[in-house]
Motif scaffolding. Structure first.
Motif, PDB file in Angstrom:
ATOM      1  N   LEU A  66     -21.290  96.568 -66.774  1.00  0.00           N
ATOM      2  CA  LEU A  66     -20.308  97.537 -66.286  1.00  0.00           C
ATOM      3  C   LEU A  66     -19.479  98.114 -67.429  1.00  0.00           C
ATOM      4  N   ALA A  67     -19.027  97.238 -68.342  1.00  0.00           N
ATOM      5  CA  ALA A  67     -18.185  97.713 -69.436  1.00  0.00           C
ATOM      6  C   ALA A  67     -18.941  98.666 -70.349  1.00  0.00           C
ATOM      7  N   LEU A  68     -20.172  98.308 -70.696  1.00  0.00           N
ATOM      8  CA  LEU A  68     -20.959  99.175 -71.571  1.00  0.00           C
ATOM      9  C   LEU A  68     -21.276 100.503 -70.902  1.00  0.00           C
ATOM     10  N   LYS A  69     -21.533 100.477 -69.578  1.00  0.00           N
ATOM     11  CA  LYS A  69     -21.847 101.717 -68.868  1.00  0.00           C
ATOM     12  C   LYS A  69     -20.627 102.638 -68.851  1.00  0.00           C
ATOM     13  N   MET A  70     -19.468 102.057 -68.649  1.00  0.00           N
ATOM     14  CA  MET A  70     -18.251 102.861 -68.633  1.00  0.00           C
ATOM     15  C   MET A  70     -17.922 103.413 -70.017  1.00  0.00           C
ATOM     16  N   LEU A  71     -17.981 102.554 -71.035  1.00  0.00           N
ATOM     17  CA  LEU A  71     -17.572 102.969 -72.373  1.00  0.00           C
ATOM     18  C   LEU A  71     -18.599 103.880 -73.038  1.00  0.00           C
ATOM     19  N   SER A  72     -19.840 103.855 -72.542  1.00  0.00           N
ATOM     20  CA  SER A  72     -20.868 104.728 -73.104  1.00  0.00           C
ATOM     21  C   SER A  72     -20.834 106.123 -72.505  1.00  0.00           C
ATOM     22  N   ASN A  73     -20.065 106.296 -71.420  1.00  0.00           N
ATOM     23  CA  ASN A  73     -20.028 107.600 -70.759  1.00  0.00           C
ATOM     24  C   ASN A  73     -18.627 108.193 -70.684  1.00  0.00           C
ATOM     25  N   ALA A  74     -17.642 107.481 -71.198  1.00  0.00           N
ATOM     26  CA  ALA A  74     -16.277 107.998 -71.177  1.00  0.00           C
ATOM     27  C   ALA A  74     -15.489 107.356 -72.307  1.00  0.00           C
ATOM     28  N   ASN A  75     -14.493 108.060 -72.783  1.00  0.00           N
ATOM     29  CA  ASN A  75     -13.672 107.595 -73.907  1.00  0.00           C
ATOM     30  C   ASN A  75     -12.500 106.803 -73.339  1.00  0.00           C
ATOM     31  N   LEU A  76     -12.727 105.513 -73.053  1.00  0.00           N
ATOM     32  CA  LEU A  76     -11.761 104.669 -72.369  1.00  0.00           C
ATOM     33  C   LEU A  76     -11.426 103.444 -73.193  1.00  0.00           C
ATOM     34  N   CYS A  77     -10.423 102.726 -72.713  1.00  0.00           N
ATOM     35  CA  CYS A  77     -10.020 101.454 -73.305  1.00  0.00           C
ATOM     36  C   CYS A  77     -10.145 100.381 -72.240  1.00  0.00           C
ATOM     37  N   LEU A  78     -10.948  99.357 -72.520  1.00  0.00           N
ATOM     38  CA  LEU A  78     -11.118  98.248 -71.589  1.00  0.00           C
ATOM     39  C   LEU A  78      -9.901  97.333 -71.680  1.00  0.00           C
ATOM     40  N   VAL A  79      -9.126  97.262 -70.601  1.00  0.00           N
ATOM     41  CA  VAL A  79      -7.882  96.501 -70.609  1.00  0.00           C
ATOM     42  C   VAL A  79      -8.121  95.037 -70.295  1.00  0.00           C
ATOM     43  N   SER A  80      -8.794  94.748 -69.190  1.00  0.00           N
ATOM     44  CA  SER A  80      -8.994  93.354 -68.784  1.00  0.00           C
ATOM     45  C   SER A  80     -10.147  93.271 -67.814  1.00  0.00           C
ATOM     46  N   VAL A  81     -10.636  92.042 -67.671  1.00  0.00           N
ATOM     47  CA  VAL A  81     -11.664  91.714 -66.688  1.00  0.00           C
ATOM     48  C   VAL A  81     -11.206  90.466 -65.967  1.00  0.00           C
ATOM     49  N   ASP A  82     -11.044  90.533 -64.660  1.00  0.00           N
ATOM     50  CA  ASP A  82     -10.642  89.382 -63.860  1.00  0.00           C
ATOM     51  C   ASP A  82     -11.852  88.876 -63.106  1.00  0.00           C
ATOM     52  N   MET A  83     -12.121  87.567 -63.265  1.00  0.00           N
ATOM     53  CA  MET A  83     -13.295  86.963 -62.645  1.00  0.00           C
ATOM     54  C   MET A  83     -12.839  86.010 -61.555  1.00  0.00           C
ATOM     55  N   PRO A  84     -13.415  86.089 -60.342  1.00  0.00           N
ATOM     56  CA  PRO A  84     -13.007  85.183 -59.259  1.00  0.00           C
ATOM     57  C   PRO A  84     -13.588  83.793 -59.459  1.00  0.00           C
ATOM     58  N   ILE A  85     -12.881  82.816 -58.975  1.00  0.00           N
ATOM     59  CA  ILE A  85     -13.356  81.435 -58.944  1.00  0.00           C
ATOM     60  C   ILE A  85     -13.573  81.086 -57.491  1.00  0.00           C
ATOM     61  N   ALA A  86     -14.824  80.983 -57.071  1.00  0.00           N
ATOM     62  CA  ALA A  86     -15.144  80.761 -55.669  1.00  0.00           C
ATOM     63  C   ALA A  86     -16.171  79.660 -55.540  1.00  0.00           C
ATOM     64  N   THR A  87     -16.313  79.161 -54.307  1.00  0.00           N
ATOM     65  CA  THR A  87     -17.288  78.100 -54.062  1.00  0.00           C
ATOM     66  C   THR A  87     -18.711  78.622 -54.129  1.00  0.00           C
ATOM     67  N   ASN A  88     -18.942  79.853 -53.767  1.00  0.00           N
ATOM     68  CA  ASN A  88     -20.261  80.460 -53.840  1.00  0.00           C
ATOM     69  C   ASN A  88     -20.442  81.018 -55.254  1.00  0.00           C
ATOM     70  N   LEU A  89     -21.198  80.305 -56.050  1.00  0.00           N
ATOM     71  CA  LEU A  89     -21.310  80.646 -57.467  1.00  0.00           C
ATOM     72  C   LEU A  89     -22.208  81.853 -57.705  1.00  0.00           C
ATOM     73  N   ASP A  90     -22.890  82.315 -56.689  1.00  0.00           N
ATOM     74  CA  ASP A  90     -23.742  83.489 -56.841  1.00  0.00           C
ATOM     75  C   ASP A  90     -23.076  84.750 -56.297  1.00  0.00           C
ATOM     76  N   ASP A  91     -21.816  84.633 -55.904  1.00  0.00           N
ATOM     77  CA  ASP A  91     -21.092  85.746 -55.312  1.00  0.00           C
ATOM     78  C   ASP A  91     -20.153  86.344 -56.353  1.00  0.00           C
ATOM     79  N   ALA A  92     -20.370  87.620 -56.652  1.00  0.00           N
ATOM     80  CA  ALA A  92     -19.537  88.301 -57.643  1.00  0.00           C
ATOM     81  C   ALA A  92     -18.377  89.043 -57.009  1.00  0.00           C
ATOM     82  N   SER A  93     -18.153  88.858 -55.712  1.00  0.00           N
ATOM     83  CA  SER A  93     -17.067  89.561 -55.044  1.00  0.00           C
ATOM     84  C   SER A  93     -15.729  89.149 -55.647  1.00  0.00           C
ATOM     85  N   GLY A  94     -14.896  90.119 -55.883  1.00  0.00           N
ATOM     86  CA  GLY A  94     -13.594  89.861 -56.471  1.00  0.00           C
ATOM     87  C   GLY A  94     -13.505  90.178 -57.944  1.00  0.00           C
ATOM     88  N   LEU A  95     -14.649  90.430 -58.587  1.00  0.00           N
ATOM     89  CA  LEU A  95     -14.641  90.795 -60.009  1.00  0.00           C
ATOM     90  C   LEU A  95     -13.987  92.166 -60.179  1.00  0.00           C
TER      91      LEU A  95
END
Length: 997
Positions: free
Chosen positions: A908-937
């Motif tokens: 996601l970060a590379l796709k955004m930064l390769s198509n727009a002149n942006l600054c990546l501020v932060s990435v928040d990752m969820p901690i959940a019981t379902n380790l295959d679920d990326a919801s909340g990122l």
């Protein structure tokens, strides 16, 4: 909070207009999602409802309906004052205030026993000895009134829809617990002894003659629900007066009169002439008036109404003429004494010339004939023996009636009333032979009815006619089994089995009498061909009824914001007293400091404002320090080049004294170091010790630090000129993340020139075609003045490019082009010169490079984002699949869960930064019981617009499983609406595009 303080200050201003503006601002403040300040907003609403000015009260009522429509306790202390001031409030404020007062009275005192809503109480329920006499007398009076003037079943349905809402009521109308909503006697009050009810009815009575039609309907709705039945008649003349207004208002009024007239026909019966139809009215209004006339027709008015109907039948609008015929049938159902007169008139319509034509039918004329037969059919159902001759006349005209639907109904009457009287049974043989003779040429619906009719006749036949009917039936079955219509073939196979049960019952096939199947066939035959027609209930249960004057009553579904009436007596006296006491205490406390707080000469305002500003500045500075520390920690602990790294910065929000924090090396160590509840929250004020504990609640999420991304970002390349069009010269370009040193309005573009031919190409340069500048390749390298480029010229500006003297075969040369686009969506027309030839080209802009990176901390990002809600926030969703390719590159099961999250974040970060002149501020990752679920990122990017230096904040939210396509929610916060929406669309488009190989 600062805006809320300002609104509260304006709410106490001496000027009426300032207080009115403060009331109008409260819904907008509430829309800022300040949930923690809801009580303060409601307190201001209650204070404004107690205002002496009608203008302020009207705006406060609108704010109440938008902010806290269920907090009726705010109305309790001001109820009588609001009723007294109601006639002086502005018209649109009166509508809202009437609805609020009505809901308060019902929630506080309940419904009125003398009103039509009393039908909600079960008549068989037992009551206490204290109220027994009153209730019994009310029941007797109700039964007396409803017997002559009210449709009790319809009134009960309407009342339940008012209280429950049509959706909830109709959803359980077919269940056995339909009466589960019964109300007891304690939830009703007397309209003659309750002062609050009498005050409400008294204050709304003058509004019945308001110039505003909506106010009249709102006031009429109060009297319709709360007034005693004998006093409801006062709403009739004001409502009828509204019929003189425009067609739009007339339609709205008629939709409400339709319900009133069906529930209590006696109210409008004396005024039937007001519902006579004008030729200039629309079809919708005509249809409503016809229906109302059929409801309010009486023995004294039916003759005049029928004379009008005779003219309506000749109307050029044949659809309206068909509705008139249907209205005649409804009138006869209400007044059976007029049956013979109406039947004679309807039979006369069947003798019209268009009925006897063999071909050339028009659909509208056919519809009239069908409706005539349908009305006659409904009249005959009421008293079949007295209409034997009518059936005979219809059967005799069967040869002249060519409309399939009308023929089918006549044939149905032949089978349904085959044993009626003496003449009909004797003509059955001739009629069935006639039907069998013309069976092949009939329409499918007529054929189906012929089969049913023959089965009904055969089922009741005896003696010698039985064999004749059986032969006719066998002949028809053979024809039907070979018919092209599959419905007809299926019906023939079904009915072929049914007559055998009749033969068995007569003893004609005694050898099969012991078979149990015949008993079952006999039961089936009675169910399908039985003549006991079930009485159809009124249509009231299939309709939806909403409160009078509401938009939902016009569109017949719950419009946004519609709410049914509250449950009677749901507002307890204890709750009301507590609310009033606390509001008075708070108001007294506020007014104790009102003079100092509201005066402009007291320096406490500036002091409080400066304290608030200093507190916020301390918070922001601490957030900035914390962000710097976290970045320093991540850079010190990681020497590799991954794009995203996991770091524990949870202590940064808890330790406000600058204590150093640890940084675990991986996710497992991080999870073992702290409990899930101690992970960082996204709130910007988590480091502020002055915030309450409720604002420091943390969700299970981890923050991920960002490393050096410049090495892995690849800019997307576009073709400007292909070798076929450029005589072997290929020109590609890509937008650069560099910022122009000449002017902030210029965008840097990398242009690549490649010679794909076998000959040398010379004198290559790019110029702006529209400005017609004379170029000199040797003198175009001078420094350009910023003032000349930032002028307000409509034509885009191009900084002259250094010319390419010669380009060898296979050689590639790079140039930096600086341009100023006229608009972020419009292309720039250029001219490419090579070998003395001019080639026109277009340079298309990319809105993603009309911004530049704006570094900031997460706390600052969230703070800026909170200041740009509502109209400055734009959202869209899309699907993202680039991470699947990265995950599939790993072999085996050695891929850890954290690697999946990191792969998604990197993609996601590379796709955004390769198509727009942006600054990546932060990435928040969820901690959940379902380790295959990326919801909340969640990923945050910041930038500012080059031309205006306005911040533009971008947030990406992820939903879905790691190995499946992800659902992305994109949110852009920007003060420039057009730019923000176009940037949002651009981001959604390139996120959907597949990754470059």
């Amino acid at each position: 909070p600062l805006v809320l303080v300002a609104v509260g200050k304006c709410a106490r201003d001496p000027s009426v207009y300032v207080r009115k503006c403060a009331a109008s601002a409260l819904p907008k403040v509430h829309d800022l999602r300040l949930e923690e300040h809801t009580s303060a907003i409601e307190e201001i609403v209650g204070m404004l409802l107690n205002d002496r000015s009608p203008a302020v009260v009207g705006a406060a009522a609108a704010a109440f309906a938008s902010v806290c429509p269920y907090n009726l306790s705010l109305v309790g202390s001001n109820y009588r004052k609001l009723c007294e001031i109601l006639p002086d409030v502005e018209e649109w404020g009166q509508i809202v205030l009437i609805g609020i007062l009505l809901r308060y009275v019902i929630a506080r005192h309940g419904l009125v026993k003398e009103s039509i809503m009393y039908s909600l109480q079960c008549t068989e329920s037992s009551h206490s000895a204290k109220d027994g006499s009153d209730v019994d007398s009310g029941l007797v009076k109700e039964s007396t009134d409803l017997s002559g003037t009210c449709d009790s079943e319809f009134v009960n349905t309407v009342s339940r829809c008012y209280m429950e809402g049509p959706d909830e009521y109709l959803s359980r109308s077919s269940y056995a617990n339909r009466e589960s909503f019964e109300l007891n006697g304690a939830q009703f009050t007397s309209g003659k002894s309750n002062d609050d009810v009498k005050i409400l009815l008294y204050s709304t009575s003058p509004l019945l003659w308001s110039n505003n039609s909506a106010v009249v309907l709102a006031a009429a709705g109060v009297h319709w629900v709360m007034a005693p039945k004998e006093e409801v008649k006062r709403i009739i003349k004001p409502i009828l007066y509204l019929l003189r207004s425009s067609n739009a208002s007339k339609y709205v009024v008629l939709r409400n009169i339709q319900v009133f007239a069906k529930a209590m026909p006696s109210l409008f019966a004396p005024y039937f002439e007001d519902f006579f139809i004008f030729s200039s009215e629309s079809y919708q209004i005509k249809a409503l008036k016809l229906e109302i006339l059929s409801y309010i027709a009486t023995d004294s008015s039916i003759s005049s109404i029928f004379k009008e109907f005779q003219d309506y039948i000749r109307d050029p609008d044949r659809r309206f003429a068909a509705d008139t015929v249907a209205a005649i049938g409804l009138c006869v159902q209400r007044l059976p004494k007029m049956a013979h007169i109406c039947v004679d008139g309807l039979l006369a319509l069947t003798r019209q010339e268009f009925v006897t034509e063999d071909f050339g039918f028009e659909d509208q004329e056919a519809g009239i004939l069908t409706q005539v037969i349908m009305s006659i059919k409904s009249i005959i159902k009421q008293d079949p023996p007295s209409h034997e001759k009518v059936i005979i006349q219809l059967v005799r005209r069967l040869d002249s009636v060519k409309v399939p639907a009308a023929r089918a109904m006549i044939i149905w009457m032949v089978g349904e009333y085959s044993s009626l009287g003496e003449i009909i049974p004797r003509m059955l043989t001739t009629v069935l032979k006639y039907l069998a003779w013309g069976f092949p040429s009939e329409a499918p619906e007529t054929k189906l009815q012929i089969l049913n009719t023959v089965c009904k006749v055969l089922e009741g036949a005896t003696g010698d006619d039985l064999w004749t009917f059986k032969k006719i039936f066998s002949y028809l079955i053979e024809l039907a089994e070979c018919d092209l219509n599959y419905d007809l073939r299926d019906r023939a196979r079904l009915l072929k089995k049914l007559p055998s049960c009749n033969l068995v019952s007569l003893g004609l096939e005694e050898e099969t009498n012991d078979l149990p199947e015949n008993d079952l066939l006999h039961i089936v035959a009675k169910c399908i061909l039985g003549r006991q027609t079930r009485k159809v209930k009124p249509e009231s249960f299939s309709y939806r009824y909403y409160l009078p004057g509401s938009l939902s009553q016009i569109v017949l579904h719950a419009a946004p914001g519609y709410e049914p009436l509250p449950k009677p007596c749901s507002l307890l006296l204890d709750d009301l007293n507590v609310a009033e006491g606390t509001s008075e205490m708070k108001r007294a406390a506020d007014y104790s400091g009102t003079d100092d707080y509201g005066s402009s000469s007291d320096p406490s305002d500036e002091e409080s404002a400066s304290d608030y500003g200093s507190q916020r500045s301390v918070t922001e500075s601490s957030g900035s320090d914390r962000g710097d520390d976290s970045e320093f920690t991540s850079e010190g602990n990681y020497n590799a080049d991954p794009l995203i790294q996991i770091s524990d910065i949870g202590n940064a929000s808890e330790n406000q004294n600058g204590v150093s924090q640890s940084s675990p090396a991986n996710l497992g160590e991080l999870m073992s170091n702290k409990a899930l509840e101690s992970w960082l929250d996204e709130q910007p004020g988590s480091s502020n010790p002055g915030l309450p504990k409720q604002s420091q609640v943390r969700i299970s999420s981890a923050r991920i630090s960002v490393g050096d991304v410049g090495k892995r970002v690849k800019q997307k390349s576009y073709s400007l000129l292909d070798p076929a069009s450029g005589n072997g010269l290929k020109v590609d370009y890509s937008f650069s993340s560099e910022i122009s040193s000449i002017s902030r309005l210029l965008i840097c573009i990398e242009v690549f020139f490649k010679n794909c031919s076998s000959e040398i190409i010379s004198e290559i340069t790019l110029v702006d075609e529209e400005t017609n500048r004379a170029f000199d390749s040797a003198d175009k390298t001078a420094v350009v003045n910023e003032s000349s480029l930032t002028s307000s010229d409509d034509v885009p500006t191009l900084v002259p490019m250094e010319s390419i003297v010669s380009l060898e075969p296979g050689q590639t040369t790079r140039r930096i082009l600086q341009v100023r686009f006229h608009h972020h969506l419009l292309p720039l027309k250029l001219a490419l010169y090579c070998d003395g030839k001019k080639l026109p080209i277009k340079l298309r802009p990319d809105i993603g490079y009309f911004v530049k990176p704006l570094p900031m901390d997460v706390e600052v990002f969230i703070d800026k984002e909170s200041r740009l809600p509502g109209m400055f926030e734009y959202a869209r969703s899309c699907t993202f699949t680039d991470h699947i390719v990265e995950l599939n590159k790993e072999n085996g099961d050695s891929l850890l869960v954290k690697d999946k999250f990191l792969a998604i974040c990197e993609s996601l970060a590379l796709k955004m930064l390769s198509n727009a002149n942006l600054c990546l501020v932060s990435v928040d990752m969820p901690i959940a019981t379902n380790l295959d679920d990326a919801s909340g990122l969640r990923l945050r990017f910041s930038s500012e617009i080059l031309s205006s230096s306005i911040p533009c904040l971008i947030t990406l939210g992820v939903e879905g499983k790691c190995t499946d396509p992800l659902n992305l929610s994109i949110k852009v916060n920007c003060e420039e609406t057009v730019f923000g929406l176009n940037l949002l669309n651009r981001i959604a488009n390139f996120l959907v595009e597949p990754a470059l190989s």
